[in-house]
Structure formats: C-alpha cells, structure tokens
Design an enzyme around this catalytic site. Structure first.
Site, mmCIF file in Angstrom:
data_model
loop_
_atom_site.group_PDB
_atom_site.id
_atom_site.type_symbol
_atom_site.label_atom_id
_atom_site.label_comp_id
_atom_site.label_asym_id
_atom_site.label_seq_id
_atom_site.Cartn_x
_atom_site.Cartn_y
_atom_site.Cartn_z
ATOM 1 N N TYR A 132 -2.319 -0.481 10.193
ATOM 2 C CA TYR A 132 -2.228 -0.767 8.662
ATOM 3 C C TYR A 132 -0.863 -0.308 8.120
ATOM 4 C CZ TYR A 132 -3.748 -0.962 3.993
ATOM 5 O OH TYR A 132 -4.127 -1.108 2.770
ATOM 6 N N SER A 152 0.781 -1.215 0.018
ATOM 7 C CA SER A 152 -0.091 0.061 -0.092
ATOM 8 C C SER A 152 1.008 1.171 -0.098
ATOM 9 C CB SER A 152 -0.706 0.083 1.427
ATOM 10 O OG SER A 152 -1.471 1.231 1.441
HETATM 11 N N1 LIG Z 1 -8.335 -0.269 -1.774
HETATM 12 C C1 LIG Z 1 -7.491 0.516 -1.904
HETATM 13 O O1 LIG Z 1 -7.206 1.935 -1.981
HETATM 14 C C2 LIG Z 1 -6.112 0.046 -1.435
HETATM 15 C C3 LIG Z 1 -4.905 0.816 -1.093
HETATM 16 C C4 LIG Z 1 -3.745 0.261 -0.915
HETATM 17 C C5 LIG Z 1 -3.666 -1.117 -0.732
HETATM 18 N N2 LIG Z 1 -4.692 -1.939 -0.733
HETATM 19 C C6 LIG Z 1 -4.643 -3.330 -0.561
HETATM 20 O O2 LIG Z 1 -4.971 -3.956 -1.624
HETATM 21 C C7 LIG Z 1 -5.490 -5.300 -1.229
HETATM 22 C C8 LIG Z 1 -6.884 -5.490 -1.556
HETATM 23 O O3 LIG Z 1 -7.955 -4.469 -1.108
HETATM 24 P P1 LIG Z 1 -9.456 -4.271 -1.630
HETATM 25 O O4 LIG Z 1 -9.194 -2.869 -1.520
HETATM 26 O O5 LIG Z 1 -9.529 -5.068 -2.910
HETATM 27 O O6 LIG Z 1 -9.941 -4.778 -0.158
HETATM 28 P P2 LIG Z 1 -11.542 -5.250 -0.024
HETATM 29 O O7 LIG Z 1 -11.794 -5.077 1.528
HETATM 30 O O8 LIG Z 1 -12.126 -4.542 -0.922
HETATM 31 O O9 LIG Z 1 -11.247 -6.751 -0.282
HETATM 32 C C9 LIG Z 1 -10.339 -7.479 0.401
HETATM 33 C C10 LIG Z 1 -10.630 -9.040 0.394
HETATM 34 O O10 LIG Z 1 -9.878 -9.781 1.270
HETATM 35 C C11 LIG Z 1 -10.594 -10.669 2.060
HETATM 36 N N3 LIG Z 1 -10.184 -11.069 3.237
HETATM 37 C C12 LIG Z 1 -9.891 -10.304 4.346
HETATM 38 N N4 LIG Z 1 -9.424 -10.881 5.374
HETATM 39 C C13 LIG Z 1 -8.933 -12.178 4.841
HETATM 40 C C14 LIG Z 1 -8.227 -13.284 5.500
HETATM 41 N N5 LIG Z 1 -7.886 -13.169 6.792
HETATM 42 N N6 LIG Z 1 -8.101 -14.165 4.554
HETATM 43 C C15 LIG Z 1 -8.758 -14.222 3.391
HETATM 44 N N7 LIG Z 1 -9.260 -13.311 2.820
HETATM 45 C C16 LIG Z 1 -9.361 -12.297 3.666
HETATM 46 C C17 LIG Z 1 -11.998 -10.193 2.347
HETATM 47 O O11 LIG Z 1 -13.053 -11.039 2.542
HETATM 48 C C18 LIG Z 1 -12.100 -9.368 0.745
HETATM 49 O O12 LIG Z 1 -12.654 -10.281 0.094
HETATM 50 C C19 LIG Z 1 -5.357 -5.420 0.208
HETATM 51 O O13 LIG Z 1 -4.271 -5.947 0.904
HETATM 52 C C20 LIG Z 1 -5.184 -3.901 0.560
HETATM 53 O O14 LIG Z 1 -4.702 -3.535 2.059
HETATM 54 C C21 LIG Z 1 -5.902 -1.351 -1.055
#
Ligand SMILES: NC(=O)c1ccc[n+]([C@@H]2O[C@H](COP(=O)([O-])OP(=O)(O)OC[C@H]3O[C@@H](n4cnc5c(N)ncnc54)[C@H](O)[C@@H]3O)[C@@H](O)[C@H]2O)c1
Length: 258
Positions: free
Chosen positions: A154, A142
């Site tokens: 985080y 991230s």
């Molecule tokens: N959306 C953003 O702006 C953003 C920015 C930086 C980093 N990220 C990173 O990108 C990745 C995906 O994020 P997203 O925005 O799609 O998130 P999201 O919350 O929309 O989806 C995350 C998915 O991970 C699953 N999950 C959570 N805990 C889990 C576990 N213990 N075991 C298995 N699955 C699990 C959830 O059920 C969900 O389907 C994450 O690592 C997040 O930290 C997202």
C-alpha cells in the site's frame, strides 16, 4: 468572482460506492456538479442510493473496475455519446493490503498497484481527451505515501501515485488541466473499520489534532481542488491528516517533554 460552485461541470469519481467516494459525490452534487459516480458493483450501491433525493437528478451511477482498461474506454465512449465533456476526475478508488516487508508477495504488490496506481493512470488516459482547459484531476493518495507506513504494498503504491500525479501535472499543464493530490490520514470509513485497535490508538498518538478525520473533511479539500478557487494550483499535495505527516517523528519527543 471565483467560487466553490461547480454548476455545469461534470465530474467522474471512482470508488464512489462507500466511504470517502460517497461523501465526495454528495458534496460535489451539492456544489452543483453533474457527478458520474463509479464503483465495482453492477447496481447502485446502497450508500449512494441513500443520498437525498435532491441529489438523484444530478448523479448517475456506472459500473467501473478502475484496473480494467476496456471499462474506462466504455465509460469514455458513453460520456461522449451523452455529449458531455469531463471537467473533473477524482481518482479515489483504492485498496489496502497490510502484509509487512518480509511477508508481502509479488501478487499482493501487483493487486494493490493495479487499483491504486494503474487505476489512476488509466483514468487519466481515458478521460483527459474529454477535458478542456480548466479541468481538474484529484488523485487520492495517503499519509502512507508521505511516510514509511508499515503496509509495504500500500505504501509503495501511494508513493508511486505521487510520481504519477507530478508527471500528469507537468504533461497536462500546457492544456490547462490541473492535477493535484490529497493525502488523507486516518479517516473513519469501511477501510479503516477493519484496522486493528492498536493501529487506531498508535495513529492517534502521532496526530497533533488528537482525533481521526471524517469523510466530509476530505471532500471539502477535493471540492476546493476541483473548483476555480484553486485555478493556479497544480502538482500540489495536500495532507488531510490532522498534522500526522508534518512533524516527521518529533511528536513523541515533544509529548515526552511536556
Ligand atoms: N480511510 C482512510 O483512513 C484512508 C487514509 C488514506 C488514504 N485513503 C484512500 O482514500 C481512498 C478511499 O478510501 P476509503 O477509506 O473511502 O475506502 P473504502 O474501502 O471505504 O472505499 C473504497 C471504494 O473503492 C472501491 N474500489 C476498490 N477497488 C476498486 C476497483 N478496482 N475499481 C473501482 N472501485 C474500487 C470499493 O468498492 C469501495 O467502494 C482510497 O484511495 C484510500 O487508499 C483512505
């Protein structure tokens, strides 16, 4: 000639039930991969079920909590029993927790680390034995892991993930296994849908491209890192953030002097 095609390759994606994970599953299937999509839900998540039917023959869904070591062992044993090797792993599952420095609890920290750091470590430990030379691991960090982002549990978890990625790149390199990290900025997903409007606005102000990103824009970089086109790239970190992390705080100065 090397290409972005992943025909004949098997890729495991964690947290594939929504957001970036689903988009990655979709693109990798389109690129010809067999995708093992995993998430917490027992049954196929709606977003995956809604993928075009052409995707269904090369996508399988398995329940997996990334913080559960025995779940990883079960997944690895099942993949082995199918006679498959693993050519790619996308450690995408992640959770956020928005407590600030003086409020965050040890329990908050542990919960976030269990998914964001231990989850990726357990995945690498479970699946690296099923990988051969040419395999590729992509960890999803991230912009928080590149900056002093305010949600401290985080942010520290994503900095820790960077360390894990670099150790893994060093340790697995001699086996021909690459390990890289993508650092998304503000991407439109269910995770960011829960953020306060002020967070969105302030982030836009810090983003040179002046907009949020889409899940497809992250998936494209993940595909590149899984493909043979990136065959000499390992231990690298690629921000996918519209330039947010690149200016080191200088954007406000630049904007003020326009
Ligand atoms: N959306 C953003 O702006 C953003 C920015 C930086 C980093 N990220 C990173 O990108 C990745 C995906 O994020 P997203 O925005 O799609 O998130 P999201 O919350 O929309 O989806 C995350 C998915 O991970 C699953 N999950 C959570 N805990 C889990 C576990 N213990 N075991 C298995 N699955 C699990 C959830 O059920 C969900 O389907 C994450 O690592 C997040 O930290 C997202």
């Amino acid at each position: 000639m090397a290409s972005l095609r992943l025909d004949g390759r098997t890729v495991v994606i964690t947290g594939a039930g929504q957001g970036q994970g689903t988009a990655e599953a979709r693109l990798l299937v389109e690129a010809g991969a067999r995708v093992i999509a995993t998430d917490l839900a027992a049954d196929l998540p709606e977003e995956l079920a809604a993928l075009p039917s052409s995707a269904s023959h090369s996508l399988v869904y398995r329940q997996l909590d990334v913080g559960d070591e025995s779940g990883w062992s079960t997944l690895a044993a099942w993949i082995r029993s199918e006679g498959w090797q693993v050519d790619g792993l996308v450690n995408n599952a992640g959770i956020t927790q928005r407590s600030r420095l003086l409020e965050v609890s040890l329990a908050d920290l542990q919960r976030v680390y269990e998914t964001n750091v231990a989850g990726s470590l357990l995945g690498i430990q479970a699946l690296a034995p099923l990988m051969r030379s040419g395999a590729s691991i992509v960890n999803v960090g991230s912009v928080a892991g590149l900056t002093a982002h305010y949600p401290v549990a985080y942010t520290t978890s994503k900095w820790a993930l960077r360390g894990l990625s670099r150790v893994a790149a060093m340790e697995l390199g001699p086996r021909g296994i690459r390990v890289n990290t993508v650092h998304p900025g503000f991407i439109e997903t269910p995770m960011t849908a829960s953020a306060k409007p002020a967070f969105r606005q302030a982030t836009l102000g810090e983003t040179p491209l002046g907009r949020t990103g889409s899940v497809e824009e992250v998936s494209g970089v993940v595909l590149f890192l899984l493909s043979p086109l990136s065959s000499f790239v390992t231990g690298a970190e690629i921000p996918v953030d519209g330039g947010q992390s690149a200016h080191g705080g200088a954007k406000a100065v630049s904007d003020a002097l326009r």
